[in-house]
Write a protein that holds these residues in place. Structure first.
Motif, PDB file in Angstrom:
ATOM      1  N   ALA A 138       0.817  -1.212   0.000  1.00  0.00           N
ATOM      2  CA  ALA A 138       0.000   0.000   0.000  1.00  0.00           C
ATOM      3  C   ALA A 138       0.850   1.261   0.000  1.00  0.00           C
ATOM      4  O   ALA A 138       0.446   2.290  -0.535  1.00  0.00           O
ATOM      5  CB  ALA A 138      -0.936   0.005   1.211  1.00  0.00           C
ATOM      6  N   GLU A 139       2.032   1.219   0.600  1.00  0.00           N
ATOM      7  CA  GLU A 139       2.923   2.373   0.677  1.00  0.00           C
ATOM      8  C   GLU A 139       4.107   2.179  -0.253  1.00  0.00           C
ATOM      9  O   GLU A 139       4.601   1.069  -0.458  1.00  0.00           O
ATOM     10  CB  GLU A 139       3.420   2.573   2.112  1.00  0.00           C
ATOM     11  N   LEU A 140       4.585   3.291  -0.802  1.00  0.00           N
ATOM     12  CA  LEU A 140       5.737   3.230  -1.694  1.00  0.00           C
ATOM     13  C   LEU A 140       6.981   2.748  -0.962  1.00  0.00           C
ATOM     14  O   LEU A 140       7.835   2.069  -1.546  1.00  0.00           O
ATOM     15  CB  LEU A 140       5.986   4.615  -2.300  1.00  0.00           C
ATOM     16  N   ALA A 141       7.082   3.078   0.325  1.00  0.00           N
ATOM     17  CA  ALA A 141       8.226   2.606   1.113  1.00  0.00           C
ATOM     18  C   ALA A 141       8.234   1.086   1.205  1.00  0.00           C
ATOM     19  O   ALA A 141       9.305   0.467   1.216  1.00  0.00           O
ATOM     20  CB  ALA A 141       8.187   3.225   2.510  1.00  0.00           C
TER      21      ALA A 141
ATOM     22  N   ALA B  23       7.772  10.179  -4.621  1.00  0.00           N
ATOM     23  CA  ALA B  23       8.961   9.539  -5.173  1.00  0.00           C
ATOM     24  C   ALA B  23       9.908   9.131  -4.058  1.00  0.00           C
ATOM     25  O   ALA B  23      10.015   9.807  -3.031  1.00  0.00           O
ATOM     26  CB  ALA B  23       9.667  10.479  -6.144  1.00  0.00           C
ATOM     27  N   LEU B  24      10.590   8.009  -4.281  1.00  0.00           N
ATOM     28  CA  LEU B  24      11.678   7.546  -3.429  1.00  0.00           C
ATOM     29  C   LEU B  24      12.881   7.299  -4.335  1.00  0.00           C
ATOM     30  O   LEU B  24      12.762   6.623  -5.358  1.00  0.00           O
ATOM     31  CB  LEU B  24      11.302   6.263  -2.686  1.00  0.00           C
ATOM     32  N   ASN B  25      14.011   7.856  -3.947  1.00  0.00           N
ATOM     33  CA  ASN B  25      15.181   7.834  -4.812  1.00  0.00           C
ATOM     34  C   ASN B  25      16.367   7.232  -4.085  1.00  0.00           C
ATOM     35  O   ASN B  25      16.757   7.709  -3.020  1.00  0.00           O
ATOM     36  CB  ASN B  25      15.523   9.261  -5.275  1.00  0.00           C
ATOM     37  N   CYS B  26      16.933   6.180  -4.669  1.00  0.00           N
ATOM     38  CA  CYS B  26      18.130   5.537  -4.130  1.00  0.00           C
ATOM     39  C   CYS B  26      19.283   5.717  -5.115  1.00  0.00           C
ATOM     40  O   CYS B  26      19.552   4.863  -5.964  1.00  0.00           O
ATOM     41  CB  CYS B  26      17.882   4.055  -3.875  1.00  0.00           C
TER      42      CYS B  26
ATOM     43  N   PRO C 152      22.457  -0.919   3.961  1.00  0.00           N
ATOM     44  CA  PRO C 152      21.030  -1.095   4.249  1.00  0.00           C
ATOM     45  C   PRO C 152      20.297   0.242   4.215  1.00  0.00           C
ATOM     46  O   PRO C 152      20.889   1.295   4.459  1.00  0.00           O
ATOM     47  CB  PRO C 152      21.022  -1.697   5.662  1.00  0.00           C
ATOM     48  N   LEU C 153      19.022   0.188   3.906  1.00  0.00           N
ATOM     49  CA  LEU C 153      18.210   1.402   3.901  1.00  0.00           C
ATOM     50  C   LEU C 153      18.004   1.898   5.329  1.00  0.00           C
ATOM     51  O   LEU C 153      17.988   1.108   6.278  1.00  0.00           O
ATOM     52  CB  LEU C 153      16.852   1.126   3.254  1.00  0.00           C
ATOM     53  N   PRO C 154      17.826   3.195   5.512  1.00  0.00           N
ATOM     54  CA  PRO C 154      17.556   3.714   6.862  1.00  0.00           C
ATOM     55  C   PRO C 154      16.177   3.276   7.335  1.00  0.00           C
ATOM     56  O   PRO C 154      15.330   2.821   6.560  1.00  0.00           O
ATOM     57  CB  PRO C 154      17.635   5.230   6.670  1.00  0.00           C
ATOM     58  N   SER C 155      15.959   3.421   8.621  1.00  0.00           N
ATOM     59  CA  SER C 155      14.677   3.006   9.198  1.00  0.00           C
ATOM     60  C   SER C 155      13.528   3.864   8.686  1.00  0.00           C
ATOM     61  O   SER C 155      12.404   3.392   8.544  1.00  0.00           O
ATOM     62  CB  SER C 155      14.742   3.068  10.728  1.00  0.00           C
ATOM     63  N   GLU C 156      13.785   5.136   8.446  1.00  0.00           N
ATOM     64  CA  GLU C 156      12.776   6.029   7.899  1.00  0.00           C
ATOM     65  C   GLU C 156      13.056   6.255   6.417  1.00  0.00           C
ATOM     66  O   GLU C 156      14.196   6.509   6.028  1.00  0.00           O
ATOM     67  CB  GLU C 156      12.779   7.368   8.638  1.00  0.00           C
ATOM     68  N   LEU C 157      12.011   6.149   5.597  1.00  0.00           N
ATOM     69  CA  LEU C 157      12.143   6.361   4.158  1.00  0.00           C
ATOM     70  C   LEU C 157      11.284   7.553   3.755  1.00  0.00           C
ATOM     71  O   LEU C 157      10.111   7.404   3.406  1.00  0.00           O
ATOM     72  CB  LEU C 157      11.719   5.105   3.390  1.00  0.00           C
TER      73      LEU C 157
END
Length: 371
Positions: free
Chosen positions: A165-168, A221-224, A253-258
């Motif tokens: 449901a969430e982009l994260a 948007a989420l950008n890595c 690793p990704l951070p806890s908050e995105l």
């Protein structure tokens, strides 16, 4: 491959025999001709110079026929293998449909590997119950190892885009898929690239940009580690955001908050241009980078503005700039809002809202421009 059960009578399927008979018919006939000539023709046993020349010509003709047959056979097998490879590549990096839930879509991919249709770049756009979701990414390196990473990332996105449901949540799924892929490579599990990989698994990474366009036009948007898309609005082109991206998937690793970047509505007629760094970093003979923003500004002034016209303008300018195929993989994905209606009156443009970030964006309340 035909497999027989232990103890069972080994019967070769008739279809297998029928497919092998035409292959063996020509070599068998040529061999039989050579044997018959040597056994029955008087010239084959005559030591005169003329008879020897005739015998040599006959044998050369038979050998030439055999080589020609083998060559044609190998060419047919090569064409068949290329057709299978192209079908597999098209299924992996398939072109988007012309329209996705009211958005016009157009995409292109140019591989830096000669003879390959796909490389280390990836893209996909799908319509889900959560909105239209798109991904574009760039795998480090080229070759079969990069293609296998593309398959892992795209396979995970095509499922997660519908499930999460969430982009994260989609990004978390991509991170887990990348981690599994790296573990398999580290243990040597079914990697077709073998020793020809571009580097050890610990050095492999992929930059990823996730985009979500809601029914009201809101953009998240989420950008890595990927270049930000450009927004074509009015007659100008501007980056969707200027915030620093998250690290690429793979090494850290990704951070806890995105925190997702939240942008105001994508109004009817506006377009988003997603691209990989192979576009911005393409150089000409003098070493100058490709002026992507200038080309997009020119494309934004075209009438009528369509996703295909933007793609055609950028691709033509890029190939002219590089004077041929680019040295790096290139991927472009254009999404243009062709939905009708909305809260903004026709001919009027809502006040722009700067890109912001929010760790848990809400579907509509945070995406609408102020009245």
């Amino acid at each position: 491959m035909i497999r027989f059960k232990p103890g069972a009578p080994r019967r070769v399927p008739p279809r297998f025999l029928s497919s092998r008979v035409p292959t063996l018919a020509v070599p068998t006939a040529l061999g039989a001709t050579a044997v018959a000539y040597r056994l029955t023709c008087p010239l084959a046993h005559d030591d005169a110079l003329g008879a020897r020349l005739v015998s040599s010509a006959v044998m050369c003709g038979i050998i030439t026929g055999l080589v020609t047959h083998v060559r044609h056979r190998l060419l047919r097998e090569l064409r068949r293998a290329r057709q299978v490879a192209e079908a597999a590549q098209s299924a992996l990096l398939r072109p988007p449909p012309p329209r996705v839930d009211g958005l016009a879509a157009a995409a292109v991919h140019l591989s830096a590997d000669p003879g390959a249709r796909i490389g280390g770049d990836l893209y996909e756009v799908v319509a889900t119950e959560h909105g239209v979701r798109a991904v574009i990414g760039d795998v480090r390196g080229h070759g079969l190892g990069a293609v296998r990473t593309v398959a892992a990332v795209l396979g995970s996105f095509r499922e997660a885009a519908h499930d999460e449901a969430e982009l994260a949540g989609v990004l978390r799924r991509l991170e887990r898929a990348m981690a599994r892929h790296l573990r398999e490579r580290a243990h040597g599990g079914h990697d077709p690239a073998g020793p020809a990989q571009d580097g050890p698994p610990g050095e492999e990474f992929v930059t990823v940009l996730l985009l979500e366009i809601l029914p009201d036009g809101g953009v998240r948007a989420l950008n890595c580690g990927h270049p930000w898309p450009h927004l074509l609005t009015g007659a100008r082109a501007e980056p969707l955001a200027r915030t620093d991206p998250l690290p690429p998937l793979g090494p850290f690793p990704l951070p806890s908050e995105l925190p997702a970047v939240v942008r105001g509505p994508l109004l009817p007629g506006d377009a988003l241009v997603l691209h990989t760094d192979g576009v911005e970093e393409a150089r000409n003979a003098e070493g100058r980078f490709f002026p992507l923003r200038d080309v997009l500004t020119e494309a934004a002034r075209e009438h009528p503005l369509t996703a295909r016209s933007v793609l055609r303008t950028v691709l033509t300018a890029l190939l002219r700039h590089t004077a041929g195929p680019p040295k790096d993989d290139v991927a472009l994905l254009i999404l243009r809002n062709e939905r009708h209606g909305g809260s903004t009156p026709a001919g009027a443009r809502a006040p722009e809202r700067p890109a912001t970030t929010h760790p848990h964006p809400h579907p509509t309340s945070r995406l609408q421009s102020p009245a």
